[in-house]
Enzyme design. Structure first.
Site, PDB file in Angstrom:
ATOM      1  N   GLY A   1       0.779  -1.238   0.000  1.00 11.35           N
ATOM      2  CA  GLY A   1       0.000   0.000   0.000  1.00 11.35           C
ATOM      3  C   GLY A   1       0.807   1.281   0.000  1.00 11.35           C
ATOM      4  O   GLY A   1       0.314   2.338   0.409  1.00 11.35           O
ATOM      5  N   SER A   2       2.057   1.224  -0.498  1.00  9.37           N
ATOM      6  CA  SER A   2       2.863   2.453  -0.431  1.00  9.37           C
ATOM      7  C   SER A   2       2.313   3.539  -1.360  1.00  9.37           C
ATOM      8  O   SER A   2       2.448   4.732  -1.054  1.00  9.37           O
ATOM      9  CB  SER A   2       4.333   2.153  -0.742  1.00  9.37           C
TER      10      SER A   2
ATOM     11  N   ARG B   1     -14.871 -15.179  -9.897  1.00 11.92           N
ATOM     12  CA  ARG B   1     -14.505 -13.786 -10.078  1.00 11.92           C
ATOM     13  C   ARG B   1     -15.733 -12.862 -10.064  1.00 11.92           C
ATOM     14  O   ARG B   1     -15.707 -11.777  -9.505  1.00 11.92           O
ATOM     15  CB  ARG B   1     -13.798 -13.659 -11.432  1.00 11.92           C
TER      16      ARG B   1
ATOM     17  N   ILE C   1      -7.553  -9.376 -11.328  1.00  9.36           N
ATOM     18  CA  ILE C   1      -8.092  -8.939 -12.621  1.00  9.36           C
ATOM     19  C   ILE C   1      -9.591  -8.731 -12.442  1.00  9.36           C
ATOM     20  O   ILE C   1     -10.285  -9.593 -11.897  1.00  9.36           O
ATOM     21  CB  ILE C   1      -7.796  -9.997 -13.703  1.00  9.36           C
TER      22      ILE C   1
ATOM     23  N   ASN D   1      -5.567   3.093 -12.629  1.00  2.84           N
ATOM     24  CA  ASN D   1      -4.568   2.132 -12.150  1.00  2.84           C
ATOM     25  C   ASN D   1      -3.176   2.714 -12.355  1.00  2.84           C
ATOM     26  O   ASN D   1      -2.966   3.540 -13.237  1.00  2.84           O
ATOM     27  CB  ASN D   1      -4.701   0.829 -12.947  1.00  2.84           C
TER      28      ASN D   1
ATOM     29  N   HIS E   1       0.657   1.330 -13.208  1.00  4.29           N
ATOM     30  CA  HIS E   1       1.358   0.138 -13.684  1.00  4.29           C
ATOM     31  C   HIS E   1       2.845   0.469 -13.802  1.00  4.29           C
ATOM     32  O   HIS E   1       3.205   1.513 -14.347  1.00  4.29           O
ATOM     33  CB  HIS E   1       0.793  -0.293 -15.040  1.00  4.29           C
TER      34      HIS E   1
ATOM     35  N   SER F   1       3.198   4.172 -15.333  1.00  5.10           N
ATOM     36  CA  SER F   1       2.102   4.797 -16.079  1.00  5.10           C
ATOM     37  C   SER F   1       0.831   4.798 -15.241  1.00  5.10           C
ATOM     38  O   SER F   1       0.536   3.822 -14.549  1.00  5.10           O
ATOM     39  CB  SER F   1       1.793   4.000 -17.363  1.00  5.10           C
TER      40      SER F   1
ATOM     41  N   ASP G   1      -4.177  -3.844 -18.395  1.00  5.32           N
ATOM     42  CA  ASP G   1      -3.146  -2.806 -18.530  1.00  5.32           C
ATOM     43  C   ASP G   1      -3.218  -2.105 -19.887  1.00  5.32           C
ATOM     44  O   ASP G   1      -2.212  -1.583 -20.382  1.00  5.32           O
ATOM     45  CB  ASP G   1      -1.732  -3.391 -18.338  1.00  5.32           C
TER      46      ASP G   1
HETATM   47  C1  GRF Z   1       3.412  -0.845  -7.551  1.00  6.23           C
HETATM   48  O1  GRF Z   1       4.662  -1.040  -8.157  1.00  6.23           O
HETATM   49  C2  GRF Z   1       2.349  -0.635  -8.589  1.00  6.23           C
HETATM   50  O2  GRF Z   1       2.817   0.017  -9.729  1.00  6.23           O
HETATM   51  C3  GRF Z   1       1.945  -2.026  -8.951  1.00  6.23           C
HETATM   52  O3  GRF Z   1       2.011  -2.744  -7.734  1.00  6.23           O
HETATM   53  C4  GRF Z   1       2.917  -2.107  -6.847  1.00  6.23           C
HETATM   54  C5  GRF Z   1       2.145  -1.800  -5.613  1.00  6.23           C
HETATM   55  O4  GRF Z   1       2.934  -1.276  -4.576  1.00  6.23           O
HETATM   56  N1  GRF Z   1       0.634  -2.022  -9.572  1.00  6.23           N
HETATM   57  P1  GRF Z   1       2.239  -0.690  -3.290  1.00  6.23           P
HETATM   58  O5  GRF Z   1       1.298  -1.756  -2.724  1.00  6.23           O
HETATM   59  O6  GRF Z   1       1.494   0.560  -3.659  1.00  6.23           O
HETATM   60  O7  GRF Z   1       3.363  -0.414  -2.344  1.00  6.23           O
END
Ligand code: GRF
Length: 199
Positions: free
Chosen positions: A17-18, A70, A97, A112, A114, A141, A150
């Site tokens: 969750g950073s 799902r 997904i 999102n 990515h 992105s 994506d």
């Molecule tokens: C990030 O690199 C993001 O781009 C990808 O998953 C990772 C998630 O990191 N989709 P965090 O959980 O936000 O730390």
């Protein structure tokens, strides 16, 4: 001039969750005109949930393992998201997904992050694949989410130079530092109308 109403965000996470933290911090310290209405995880043990709870943000887990398929998971997820009637649904390391039904329901509100310069390197292990391909540049992105994985329209990117001695870990670390600036910036530009949803 009347103050702009902050954008209401629901943030979906699966782990650390950073990126979610970077958005919360930009709201608290950098005048990002938004509020986090809820953080929802598909994993009960996601460390990001503890951070959000400590910030008094409502948190919920919709454990995908408790659902047969799902579609039923996505129904439960959509129901939870809809409780908050958010302006934006932010995928921040959400590792599921989503079904076309979910994506269509939140079309134009679902974004999102990515870790690649899309359209290059969709999917997983993007950093190692960028190194293996001999890329001079890599990055992250922000894109609107469509039914194609994506594949939705890219609205903002951050670039980093790939260094000769980079490993997947060193490159990931530099890209992540950029991600933490990029997501708040994208939300800011959506709030001000500089970024608009695809037609
Ligand atoms: C990030 O690199 C993001 O781009 C990808 O998953 C990772 C998630 O990191 N989709 P965090 O959980 O936000 O730390």
């Amino acid at each position: 001039m009347t103050a702009q109403k902050p954008l209401s965000l629901v943030i979906l996470i699966s782990g650390r969750g950073s990126n979610m933290v970077s958005i919360v911090e930009a709201i608290q310290h950098d005048n990002l005109p938004a509020q986090v209405s809820a953080v929802i995880s598909n994993r009960p043990q996601a460390p990001g949930l503890d951070y959000a709870a400590a910030q008094y943000i409502p948190t919920t887990t919709i454990d995908h393992q408790a659902y047969d398929d799902r579609l039923s998971f996505d129904h439960a997820l959509a129901e939870e998201v809809n409780k908050y009637q958010p302006d934006l649904v932010i995928l921040a390391g959400f590792m599921r997904i989503l079904t076309p039904e979910f994506v269509q329901q939140f079309s134009g509100k679902l974004i999102n992050i990515h870790p690649s310069l899309l359209p290059k390197f969709t999917g997983l292990n993007t950093h190692q694949r960028a190194i293996d391909a001999g890329e001079a540049e890599h990055g992250a992105s922000i894109h609107y989410v469509t039914e194609e994985l994506d594949g939705g329209p890219v609205v903002l990117q951050a670039r980093v130079t790939v260094l000769p001695d980079d490993t997947s870990d060193t490159l990931a670390k530099r890209v992540l530092a950029e991600e933490h600036k990029l997501y708040p910036e994208a939300i800011r530009q959506i709030a001000t109308g500089q970024i608009t949803p695809p037609k």
